[in-house]
Design an enzyme around this catalytic site. Structure first.
Site, mmCIF file in Angstrom:
data_model
loop_
_atom_site.group_PDB
_atom_site.id
_atom_site.type_symbol
_atom_site.label_atom_id
_atom_site.label_comp_id
_atom_site.label_asym_id
_atom_site.label_seq_id
_atom_site.Cartn_x
_atom_site.Cartn_y
_atom_site.Cartn_z
ATOM 1 N N HIS A 29 0.850 -1.198 0.000
ATOM 2 C CA HIS A 29 0.000 0.000 0.000
ATOM 3 C C HIS A 29 0.881 1.242 0.000
ATOM 4 O O HIS A 29 2.023 1.225 0.449
ATOM 5 C CB HIS A 29 -0.951 0.004 1.202
ATOM 6 N N CYS A 30 0.329 2.318 -0.541
ATOM 7 C CA CYS A 30 0.993 3.619 -0.493
ATOM 8 C C CYS A 30 0.182 4.509 0.452
ATOM 9 O O CYS A 30 -0.467 4.022 1.376
ATOM 10 C CB CYS A 30 1.100 4.228 -1.886
ATOM 11 N N MET A 31 0.193 5.787 0.228
ATOM 12 C CA MET A 31 -0.499 6.700 1.135
ATOM 13 C C MET A 31 -2.015 6.503 1.109
ATOM 14 O O MET A 31 -2.683 6.612 2.137
ATOM 15 C CB MET A 31 -0.170 8.144 0.764
ATOM 16 N N ARG A 33 -3.639 4.035 -1.463
ATOM 17 C CA ARG A 33 -4.097 2.931 -2.302
ATOM 18 C C ARG A 33 -3.591 1.577 -1.819
ATOM 19 O O ARG A 33 -2.442 1.438 -1.394
ATOM 20 C CB ARG A 33 -3.627 3.132 -3.747
#
Length: 507
Positions: A29-31, A33
């Site tokens: 995961h990113c910030m 998504r």
């Protein structure tokens, strides 16, 4: 519904709409998504996924990205990973048609049974620790070989202009290994990997030399990989606490700040000193043990390493190896433990000669033996010696004699070490290092392998077979293979829950 239940419900709603656990190859995961690697894109039900209340949208790139928003994605991702890991794996029953297939089926069943019995909390913890270090092995091997090449060039006086460059290549990774350990630790224990790396980076930052803790001035790298491991685990727990209590609207700012701040302070004013003391004690104990009881220690370590592998306890040695490499440039334990593989090779060579009519098993041995010489012993263990029973014990005897040989030379002042972990057998030669020159080190290690081969062969040839075992397995059929009798337990499903676990052939 609690926050944890809500996040798990979101993950559970998403999983079937992306093709189920079997369609997932990676989770990150990113910030904002949830990023998924997919085996088959056509299994994704886009419109149903977009209709979920928690899903703000989807984006297709190198990965399939589900937009959940800041804060939420960091809480849903661990739940999604847990659901994916909990999905059952399909298994196929064994249908052996020859003795080699039967022994392989027995070996697979024994391995599965051992794996099931190894699911204790302690062993699962050791497996997670191993998962932190195993991804580092390729870099350790590559840098170790470059270090050996550089040492050879320096000793010979060749290419003096190239030697500094090779030294930088060999040492750069080891100088920052704590950062990689922190990154992998956070990833393995369910935190944000980069935060684990950030906290672990404090350990190798040169500026810590201006800090006093416990009345002593810290030094960069103090605590090493053990300190990085502890710091990153602490960071994971701090982060999880923050995810639980910090409002989602503030999560992006507050959680990483508190994670690095709290974990960093504990690392600087506690973990670095404690882990440094532990690391020093490990190195001192290894030196003392091999200097004063090298032959006995080698005998025990070489003889018990294969059973330790089967019990899953060998994983506890990986951080110790890495600590020794970080401190001394090589681990003196790995060449001794590698003798277990030599005993295994010698044992199966004796099996080959003792069963001249068992063409199927002899073909298995011939195909697996080259890998065995290179230190890959699983095909020989689970395909030959372990299902037969007694040859596995005599293989351990060979490993004990080989380990005792290498340990004896350590008592005499000739250390034999490896600059990396992972390889064994002949594959370990390029990574060897010691305190009395490369030629002498190679000769001692080669002598240990030879002793392991001979001892494993002799023990198996003379004491590895009972009359019943020879009668049962040295039998030829019309097809040139040997039938497996019911007493081997090789027929029936390999699922231990469906049928009793097969035992090794009677001694």
């Amino acid at each position: 519904m609690s926050t944890d239940d809500k996040n798990r419900a979101v993950a559970a709603a998403i999983l079937p709409l992306v093709g189920g656990a079997g369609n997932i190859t990676s989770v990150a995961h990113c910030m904002t998504r949830l990023r998924l690697g997919l085996r088959d894109r056509s299994l994704v039900r886009d419109e149903e996924l977009k209709a979920l209340p928690a899903v703000m949208g989807v984006v297709e790139d190198d990965t399939y990205q589900i937009v959940l928003g800041p804060g939420t994605v960091a809480r849903v991702t661990p739940e999604f990973e847990a659901l994916t890991a909990e999905a059952p794996a399909d298994g196929a029953p064994a249908d052996p048609t020859s003795s080699a297939d039967g022994l392989a089926a027995q070996g697979a069943a024994i391995r599965a049974a051992r794996k099931a019995r190894n699911q204790t909390p302690f062993k699962l913890f050791l497996r997670r620790i191993a998962n932190v270090f195993v991804p580092l092995i390729p870099a350790l091997i590559g840098c170790g070989i470059i270090a050996g090449l550089n040492g050879l060039l320096v000793n010979l006086g060749w290419l003096p202009a190239v030697a500094p460059a090779l030294a930088a290549m060999a040492s750069g990774f080891m100088a920052l290994i704590a950062v990689f350990v922190g990154f992998n630790t956070a990833k393995e224990f369910g935190g944000t990997p980069i935060l684990g790396g950030a906290v672990a980076a404090i350990i190798v930052f040169p500026g810590v030399a201006r800090i006093d803790a416990f009345g002593q001035t810290l030094s960069p790298g103090q605590g090493g990989v053990l300190g990085a491991l502890g710091a990153a685990v602490l960071a994971v727990y701090v982060e999880k606490w923050c995810r639980r209590w910090v409002p989602e609207s503030l999560d992006v700012l507050v959680t990483p700040t508190l994670t690095v701040l709290v974990s960093g302070l504990v690392t600087i004013f506690g973990l670095m000193f404690v882990a440094g003391e532990v690391s020093t004690a490990i190195g001192d104990f290894a030196d003392w043990l091999l200097a004063h009881a090298g032959a006995g220690a080698g005998l025990v370590l070489g003889g018990l390493f294969l059973p330790l592998v089967m019990l899953g306890l060998h994983q506890a040695l990986i951080p110790i190896h890495t600590t020794l490499i970080e401190q001394q440039g090589y681990t003196v334990l790995l060449p001794i433990l590698a003798m277990a593989g030599a005993g295994q090779v010698g044992a199966v060579m004796a099996v080959y000669l003792k069963l001249p009519r068992n063409g199927s098993l002899r073909r298995t041995i011939k195909s697996a033996l080259p890998a065995g010489f290179l230190g890959v012993g699983e095909p020989l263990i689970y395909g030959v010696s372990l299902p037969l029973g007694r040859p596995f014990v005599t293989a351990c005897v060979g490993g004990a004699f080989g380990g005792g040989f290498v340990g004896l030379f350590s008592m005499l002042g000739d250390k034999v070490g490896s600059t990396a972990i992972g390889p064994s057998g002949w594959a370990l030669f390029p990574l060897l290092d010691g305190n009395h020159g490369l030629g002498r080190t190679i000769a001692i290690y080669a002598g240990g392998l030879l002793v392991g081969y001979l001892a494993g062969f002799a023990a198996t040839y003379f004491w590895g077979f009972s009359a019943r075992l020879l009668e049962e397995f040295d039998v030829e059929t019309e097809a040139g293979t040997v039938e497996v009798t019911a007493s081997t337990g090789a027929t029936g499903p390999s699922d231990p829950e469906a049928e009793p676990t097969p035992e090794p052939a009677k001694l």
